[in-house]
Design a protein around this motif. Structure first.
Motif, PDB file in Angstrom:
ATOM      1  N   LEU A 330       0.830  -1.196   0.000  1.00 13.35           N
ATOM      2  CA  LEU A 330       0.000   0.000   0.000  1.00 13.35           C
ATOM      3  C   LEU A 330       0.872   1.257   0.000  1.00 13.35           C
ATOM      4  O   LEU A 330       1.746   1.403   0.852  1.00 13.35           O
ATOM      5  N   ASN A 331       0.610   2.149  -0.939  1.00 15.08           N
ATOM      6  CA  ASN A 331       1.262   3.457  -0.911  1.00 15.08           C
ATOM      7  C   ASN A 331       0.500   4.294   0.117  1.00 15.08           C
ATOM      8  O   ASN A 331      -0.660   4.623  -0.081  1.00 15.08           O
ATOM      9  N   ALA A 334      -0.759   7.930  -0.923  1.00 15.79           N
ATOM     10  CA  ALA A 334      -1.801   7.913  -1.954  1.00 15.79           C
ATOM     11  C   ALA A 334      -3.001   7.065  -1.530  1.00 15.79           C
ATOM     12  O   ALA A 334      -4.076   7.166  -2.119  1.00 15.79           O
ATOM     13  N   GLY A 335      -2.813   6.229  -0.515  1.00 16.52           N
ATOM     14  CA  GLY A 335      -3.891   5.352  -0.070  1.00 16.52           C
ATOM     15  C   GLY A 335      -4.277   4.319  -1.128  1.00 16.52           C
ATOM     16  O   GLY A 335      -5.424   3.889  -1.196  1.00 16.52           O
ATOM     17  N   LYS A 336      -3.312   3.895  -1.935  1.00 17.30           N
ATOM     18  CA  LYS A 336      -3.636   2.951  -3.024  1.00 17.30           C
ATOM     19  C   LYS A 336      -2.688   1.749  -3.012  1.00 17.30           C
ATOM     20  O   LYS A 336      -1.509   1.885  -2.673  1.00 17.30           O
ATOM     21  N   GLU A 338      -0.324  -0.303  -4.961  1.00 14.76           N
ATOM     22  CA  GLU A 338       0.396  -0.014  -6.207  1.00 14.76           C
ATOM     23  C   GLU A 338       1.223  -1.185  -6.710  1.00 14.76           C
ATOM     24  O   GLU A 338       1.684  -1.179  -7.842  1.00 14.76           O
ATOM     25  N   ARG A 392      -5.218  -0.591 -13.726  1.00 15.13           N
ATOM     26  CA  ARG A 392      -6.076  -0.382 -12.562  1.00 15.13           C
ATOM     27  C   ARG A 392      -5.249  -0.054 -11.317  1.00 15.13           C
ATOM     28  O   ARG A 392      -5.602  -0.429 -10.208  1.00 15.13           O
ATOM     29  N   GLY A 393      -4.115   0.585 -11.530  1.00 17.60           N
ATOM     30  CA  GLY A 393      -3.351   1.083 -10.374  1.00 17.60           C
ATOM     31  C   GLY A 393      -2.090   0.297 -10.031  1.00 17.60           C
ATOM     32  O   GLY A 393      -1.210   0.796  -9.335  1.00 17.60           O
ATOM     33  N   TYR A 537       5.579   2.848   2.140  1.00 17.33           N
ATOM     34  CA  TYR A 537       4.710   1.727   1.767  1.00 17.33           C
ATOM     35  C   TYR A 537       4.471   0.806   2.949  1.00 17.33           C
ATOM     36  O   TYR A 537       5.357   0.638   3.804  1.00 17.33           O
TER      37      TYR A 537
END
Ligand code: C2E
Ligand code: MG
Ligand code: MG
Length: 557
Positions: A330-331, A334-336, A338, A392-393, A537
């Protein structure tokens, strides 16, 4: 002794063929060939002989006539030369005495005998070499598993018929891996050789000492009168190995664990004995160091049998028993999600799931990691390419590289090929290497990392903080990411010391222009703490467990 006299002057082809036939039939020890006016025929006879697999080594003596030397077409010096080139062994110019001819024959025959002897010795040596390779360990010169298996089978048969007992000892040098990683493989090899010599000095005559796997030895003690003898031998072995080993640059101590199994019942076979000794060995390892343990029937015969595991591991790839799992990263800012780390899983058809922590070290010791690692690399790169193309990320994949792979001479080519075949960009691949692997030979590690970096691949140090790292090298390594080990993250909220380590490591990394991944994040509190320290991360069960590709796609993308 068979002599064959050929008259190569014979212009009749049929006669020359008959001569050759006779030579094939009688297999002469020497061939005398008269060779004068029509010298060319002689060349053909000789050529035919040299091309014949049964006659090509037979001594060939050329008999020429001096008076014909200058005659047209006679055995001129150039003909003699040509005959020597074609493989004639000697040349006699007539007139010659019978003493001369018998001396020439004797010289040829003696030479042939000497050559044959040499040839036979070479053959015998090769046969011995092949036998040694098949039955002995090349490092320690001790019998290997195959020979041990033979000796143990024989000993069991003898024990069954003579009503005597026998013991089987499984011995593990517990700190070999540490020596290998810290001091390098040559030091590990020296240690093994020295240990093998000490073990050998302790065993009674008639016993067999063998090397089974990297750090495991075994002893067959046949014809025992009392069971106590096996325990005494085990004590002697441990005593011998407890003295320090002088390796170049350092004295090293090893600890030893021994498992002992006795042949108790008529029904017991070799595999029962091996499994029991290994179960006892596993038990011994869990006790204090330097411990010998006799097998008891209440000990679980678990999947600790290294030999069986090794055999299974050898087939696992071709039987398609491996799978790559993916754990999300998780980044934080960015809350994503990756990217992900590729983690191998082994589903054994009988024994179920086997942890990589258990089989990766064995795969490294046996060299099987090279094939397995290649497969993981290919599988995970192809998977990552698909995910990245879906847009999709997901931006990258992180793959573990064992120290054995890292030291392979064709590593760079292998990685280039994998990237080319999968279509993954170098910047989309991150390789994880542990500190300990890098510090084995820091100078050469720096150069290999440099080559990988030059391809554009990202590099991460795995399990940071648990190995032997050096800040001066850290500064020189062309790396992008530090992965802080689980042990500093777990329970950090209640442990001010771990908090200090986390905060200062993240700060240090940022100052060195490195990104930080925290491993083993299990709770939201840990996430909050790491977010406060500006960790880049997160990886851990809190974000997501390692999962099969389809699950990853369904849950994380
Ligand atoms: P690693 O590279 O440090 O991988 C992280 C390990 O921590 C994984 O164990 C993962 O399942 C576990 N883990 C992740 N999050 C958490 C968490 O929140 N809590 C706890 N308790 N554990 C967590 P795993 O999959 O058993 O792998 C163990 C080690 O085996 C790996 O450590 C890596 O060194 C090695 N390994 C795994 N796959 C490969 C591979 O394909 N090649 C090589 N050379 N080594 C591999
Ligand atoms: Mg890793
Ligand atoms: Mg790790």
């Amino acid at each position: 002794m068979v002599y064959l006299f050929l008259d190569a002057d014979d212009y009749l082809l049929s006669r020359r063929i008959a001569g050759l036939k006779a030579a094939r039939k009688h297999r002469p020890d020497v061939v005398l060939c008269r060779w004068s006016v029509a010298g060319l025929n002689g060349h053909q006879v000789l050529e035919a002989m040299r091309q014949d697999s049964e006659l090509n080594l037979t001594p060939f003596i050329l008999l020429t006539d001096a008076t014909e030397r200058f005659a047209t077409g006679g055995a001129s010096p150039s003909h003699t030369r040509r005959a020597m080139e074609l493989g004639a062994d000697d040349c006699l110019v007539s007139p010659f005495t019978h003493v001369e001819i018998s001396n020439t024959i004797a010289a040829r025959i003696n030479r042939q005998v000497a050559t044959n002897d040499l040839y036979m010795t070479a053959l015998r040596n090769s046969a011995e070499k092949i036998n040694r390779l098949a039955h002995y360990d090349s490092l320690t010169d001790l019998p290997n598993y195959r020979l041990l298996h033979q000796r143990l089978s024989q000993a069991i048969t003898t024990a069954h018929s003579s009503q005597q007992t026998l013991a089987f000892l499984s011995i593990s040098l517990d700190r070999l891996r540490l020596v290998n990683t810290v001091m390098g493989y040559p030091a590990g090899d020296e240690l093994l050789k020295a240990a093998a010599r000490r073990l050998h000095a302790c065993i009674p005559t008639g016993a067999t000492l063998a090397r089974l796997t990297a750090n495991q030895f075994a002893i067959v003690l046949p014809n025992l009168e009392r069971n106590q003898q096996a325990r005494e031998t085990a004590e002697n072995l441990m005593d011998a190995l407890s003295r320090p080993f002088s390796l170049p640059g350092q004295e090293v101590f090893v600890t030893t664990s021994i498992g002992i199994a006795f042949l108790l019942h008529q029904s017991e076979d070799i595999y029962t004995l091996l499994r029991q000794a290994d179960a006892a060995l596993e038990y011994a390892k869990k006790q204090k160091s330097n411990h010998a343990q006799t097998y008891r029937s209440d000990m679980p015969v678990v999947f600790s049998d290294q030999i069986t595991m090794e055999t299974w591991l050898r087939y696992a790839l071709e039987r398609d028993e491996f799978e790559v799992y993916y754990q999300p990263q998780l980044n934080l800012a960015a809350g994503k999600i990756e990217g992900s780390e590729a983690l191998i899983r082994w589903h054994h058809p009988e024994h179920g799931y086997i942890s990589p922590a258990k089989f990766i070290p064995l795969a490294e010791d046996t060299g099987l990691i090279v094939e397995i690692g290649k497969w993981v690399l290919e599988t995970a790169c192809a998977q990552a390419k698909r995910w990245i193309s879906m847009n999709r990320g997901i931006r990258y994949i992180s793959i573990n590289l064992s120290s054995v792979q890292f030291n392979q001479s064709d590593l760079i080519d292998q990685i280039k090929n994998t990237l080319a075949n999968s279509g993954l960009l170098p910047s989309e691949l991150e390789l994880e290497i542990t500190e300990t692997a890098l510090m084995q030979d820091a100078e050469s590690a720096i150069s290999t990392l440099g080559e990988l970096k030059a391809l554009g691949i990202r590099l991460a140090i795995d399990d940071f903080g648990t190995g032997y790292s050096s800040l001066s090298y850290l500064k020189q390594l062309p790396i992008d990411t530090l992965k802080i080990d689980n042990c500093f993250v777990r329970g950090a909220n209640e442990d001010p010391k771990n908090q200090a380590i986390l905060q200062s490591t993240i700060e240090l990394a940022h100052r060195l222009d490195l990104q930080v991944v925290a491993e083993g994040v299990e709770t939201p509190d840990e996430q909050a703490l790491l977010s406060q320290y500006q960790c880049d991360y997160l990886q851990g069960f809190w974000v997501g467990k390692p999962m099969a590709a389809a699950d990853f796609e369904a849950q994380m993308m």
